[in-house]
Design a protein around this motif. Structure first.
Motif, mmCIF file in Angstrom:
data_model
loop_
_atom_site.group_PDB
_atom_site.id
_atom_site.type_symbol
_atom_site.label_atom_id
_atom_site.label_comp_id
_atom_site.label_asym_id
_atom_site.label_seq_id
_atom_site.Cartn_x
_atom_site.Cartn_y
_atom_site.Cartn_z
ATOM 1 N N ILE A 76 0.638 -8.543 0.347
ATOM 2 C CA ILE A 76 1.284 -7.257 0.071
ATOM 3 C C ILE A 76 2.779 -7.450 -0.161
ATOM 4 O O ILE A 76 3.371 -6.846 -1.070
ATOM 5 C CB ILE A 76 1.039 -6.271 1.222
ATOM 6 C CG1 ILE A 76 -0.454 -5.991 1.402
ATOM 7 C CG2 ILE A 76 1.797 -4.958 0.988
ATOM 8 C CD1 ILE A 76 -0.789 -5.207 2.655
ATOM 9 N N MET A 77 3.408 -8.311 0.638
ATOM 10 C CA MET A 77 4.845 -8.533 0.517
ATOM 11 C C MET A 77 5.194 -9.146 -0.840
ATOM 12 O O MET A 77 6.272 -8.873 -1.391
ATOM 13 C CB MET A 77 5.328 -9.416 1.656
ATOM 14 C CG MET A 77 5.185 -8.774 3.029
ATOM 15 S SD MET A 77 5.552 -9.888 4.406
ATOM 16 C CE MET A 77 7.344 -9.826 4.408
ATOM 17 N N VAL A 78 4.304 -9.958 -1.382
ATOM 18 C CA VAL A 78 4.556 -10.621 -2.664
ATOM 19 C C VAL A 78 4.093 -9.775 -3.844
ATOM 20 O O VAL A 78 4.782 -9.690 -4.869
ATOM 21 C CB VAL A 78 3.871 -12.007 -2.684
ATOM 22 C CG1 VAL A 78 3.887 -12.617 -4.074
ATOM 23 C CG2 VAL A 78 4.555 -12.944 -1.691
ATOM 24 N N LEU A 79 2.927 -9.134 -3.717
ATOM 25 C CA LEU A 79 2.298 -8.454 -4.860
ATOM 26 C C LEU A 79 2.484 -6.951 -4.859
ATOM 27 O O LEU A 79 2.225 -6.301 -5.874
ATOM 28 C CB LEU A 79 0.799 -8.795 -4.891
ATOM 29 C CG LEU A 79 0.474 -10.274 -5.067
ATOM 30 C CD1 LEU A 79 -1.024 -10.511 -4.880
ATOM 31 C CD2 LEU A 79 0.931 -10.785 -6.432
ATOM 32 N N GLY A 80 2.884 -6.371 -3.732
ATOM 33 C CA GLY A 80 3.162 -4.949 -3.700
ATOM 34 C C GLY A 80 2.040 -4.113 -3.115
ATOM 35 O O GLY A 80 0.964 -4.607 -2.766
ATOM 36 N N GLU A 81 2.301 -2.812 -3.035
ATOM 37 C CA GLU A 81 1.408 -1.889 -2.349
ATOM 38 C C GLU A 81 0.080 -1.674 -3.065
ATOM 39 O O GLU A 81 -0.844 -1.095 -2.492
ATOM 40 C CB GLU A 81 2.108 -0.549 -2.134
ATOM 41 C CG GLU A 81 3.223 -0.606 -1.084
ATOM 42 C CD GLU A 81 2.718 -1.090 0.271
ATOM 43 O OE1 GLU A 81 1.612 -0.690 0.682
ATOM 44 O OE2 GLU A 81 3.432 -1.879 0.903
ATOM 45 N N ALA A 82 -0.042 -2.113 -4.306
ATOM 46 C CA ALA A 82 -1.330 -1.989 -4.995
ATOM 47 C C ALA A 82 -2.422 -2.757 -4.257
ATOM 48 O O ALA A 82 -3.605 -2.412 -4.349
ATOM 49 C CB ALA A 82 -1.227 -2.491 -6.435
ATOM 50 N N VAL A 83 -2.058 -3.796 -3.502
ATOM 51 C CA VAL A 83 -3.049 -4.556 -2.730
ATOM 52 C C VAL A 83 -2.977 -4.203 -1.251
ATOM 53 O O VAL A 83 -3.556 -4.892 -0.415
ATOM 54 C CB VAL A 83 -2.888 -6.082 -2.947
ATOM 55 C CG1 VAL A 83 -3.058 -6.431 -4.408
ATOM 56 C CG2 VAL A 83 -1.541 -6.587 -2.433
ATOM 57 N N GLY A 84 -2.275 -3.117 -0.907
ATOM 58 C CA GLY A 84 -2.159 -2.683 0.475
ATOM 59 C C GLY A 84 -3.211 -1.654 0.839
ATOM 60 O O GLY A 84 -4.205 -1.471 0.138
ATOM 61 N N GLY A 85 -2.987 -0.964 1.943
ATOM 62 C CA GLY A 85 -3.932 0.063 2.377
ATOM 63 C C GLY A 85 -5.318 -0.513 2.610
ATOM 64 O O GLY A 85 -5.491 -1.479 3.346
ATOM 65 N N ARG A 86 -6.316 0.085 1.950
ATOM 66 C CA ARG A 86 -7.711 -0.364 2.096
ATOM 67 C C ARG A 86 -8.138 -1.244 0.927
ATOM 68 O O ARG A 86 -9.326 -1.480 0.726
ATOM 69 C CB ARG A 86 -8.630 0.851 2.169
ATOM 70 C CG ARG A 86 -8.248 1.891 3.194
ATOM 71 C CD ARG A 86 -8.437 1.440 4.614
ATOM 72 N NE ARG A 86 -9.837 1.382 4.995
ATOM 73 C CZ ARG A 86 -10.271 1.067 6.227
ATOM 74 N NH1 ARG A 86 -9.390 0.765 7.173
ATOM 75 N NH2 ARG A 86 -11.558 1.032 6.504
ATOM 76 N N ALA A 87 -7.177 -1.753 0.168
ATOM 77 C CA ALA A 87 -7.510 -2.500 -1.047
ATOM 78 C C ALA A 87 -8.085 -3.882 -0.775
ATOM 79 O O ALA A 87 -8.874 -4.391 -1.579
ATOM 80 C CB ALA A 87 -6.272 -2.631 -1.940
ATOM 81 N N LEU A 88 -7.698 -4.518 0.337
ATOM 82 C CA LEU A 88 -8.081 -5.917 0.564
ATOM 83 C C LEU A 88 -8.800 -6.080 1.899
ATOM 84 O O LEU A 88 -8.207 -6.490 2.895
ATOM 85 C CB LEU A 88 -6.836 -6.815 0.508
ATOM 86 C CG LEU A 88 -7.071 -8.326 0.502
ATOM 87 C CD1 LEU A 88 -7.885 -8.753 -0.711
ATOM 88 C CD2 LEU A 88 -5.751 -9.074 0.547
ATOM 89 N N PRO A 89 -10.099 -5.795 1.950
ATOM 90 C CA PRO A 89 -10.858 -5.995 3.189
ATOM 91 C C PRO A 89 -10.958 -7.475 3.544
ATOM 92 O O PRO A 89 -10.744 -8.359 2.699
ATOM 93 C CB PRO A 89 -12.246 -5.431 2.847
ATOM 94 C CG PRO A 89 -12.089 -4.693 1.562
ATOM 95 C CD PRO A 89 -10.939 -5.304 0.852
ATOM 96 N N GLU A 90 -11.291 -7.745 4.787
ATOM 97 C CA GLU A 90 -11.536 -9.132 5.196
ATOM 98 C C GLU A 90 -12.657 -9.724 4.340
ATOM 99 O O GLU A 90 -13.701 -9.108 4.135
ATOM 100 C CB GLU A 90 -11.906 -9.173 6.677
ATOM 101 C CG GLU A 90 -10.734 -8.774 7.576
ATOM 102 C CD GLU A 90 -11.071 -8.787 9.049
ATOM 103 O OE1 GLU A 90 -10.185 -9.099 9.862
ATOM 104 O OE2 GLU A 90 -12.228 -8.472 9.399
ATOM 105 N N GLY A 91 -12.416 -10.919 3.821
ATOM 106 C CA GLY A 91 -13.401 -11.603 2.983
ATOM 107 C C GLY A 91 -13.288 -11.293 1.509
ATOM 108 O O GLY A 91 -13.976 -11.916 0.693
#
Length: 208
Positions: free
Chosen positions: A163-178
């Motif tokens: 998230i710190m590198v790519l931004g909030e588009a991959v934040g929130g519920r965007a990136l589940p474990e796995g």
């Protein structure tokens, strides 16, 4: 003039949070076609940690003080490797993984220990200490460096540095474990989507 002033006052629209898609879904077909051609980067968040204790020591090498992947996470990791083979997604060797055990174990279970190299470049943010700027710079380098055609660079790490590198588009519920972010390596890297090769219904986000 009024429209120009409004644009300056409000600034750019916030990035829309991406929606992860299962690799078996029709929505994933464009991503899979691109991955079969190769030349892309897959950034995996470590596998499932449901029910596991939160980090306590934040020391590299202290397994008992870290949040580890669950047994379901180990099975999920193995399924990720199997699914990628079944779907014809070729992987550049070695796979790179961070030293925090939940990332290292995910990579080892998915791809085999002999095909994985552990690197401090993919350390979790809260384990990085004074080296955080260097770790984030290494994330940018690994996400941006060219990848040869026919295979894909695979990185296994943690949600917050992504998230710190790519931004909030991959934040929130965007990136589940796995799940894995699919990127076209460039400066800056271009996010194509997020794919789940082995989703676990009802899981994906730990309470820590």
């Amino acid at each position: 003039m009024a429209l120009a002033l409004l644009a300056v006052a409000t600034g750019p629209a916030p990035a829309r949070e991406l929606v992860p898609v299962a690799a078996t879904s029709p929505e994933a077909r464009p991503l899979l076609e691109a991955l079969r051609r190769g030349g892309l980067v897959l950034f995996f968040r470590h596998a499932d940690t449901t029910g596991m204790p939160c980090d306590r020591s934040f020391r590299i090498g202290d397994r008992d003080g870290q949040r580890n992947i669950s047994e379901a996470g180990r099975a999920q990791s193995r399924r990720i490797g199997e699914a990628m083979t079944e779907l014809g997604v070729r992987v550049e060797r070695p796979v790179l993984a961070g030293p925090v055990f939940r990332a290292a174990d995910t990579a080892t279970e998915a791809f085999g220990g002999g095909r994985v190299r552990i690197t401090d470049a993919l350390t979790a943010d809260d384990f990085s200490g004074s080296r955080l700027d260097w770790v984030l710079g290494e994330h940018r380098r690994l996400l941006s460096a060219p990848v040869g055609a026919g295979a894909n660079r695979v990185l296994v790490g943690h949600r917050t540095p992504a998230i710190m590198v790519l931004g909030e588009a991959v934040g929130g519920r965007a990136l589940p474990e796995g799940a894995a972010i699919v990127l076209e390596p460039a400066t800056p890297p271009r996010v194509l989507g997020i794919v789940m090769f082995a989703p676990i219904p009802g899981a994906g986000f730990h309470g820590c």
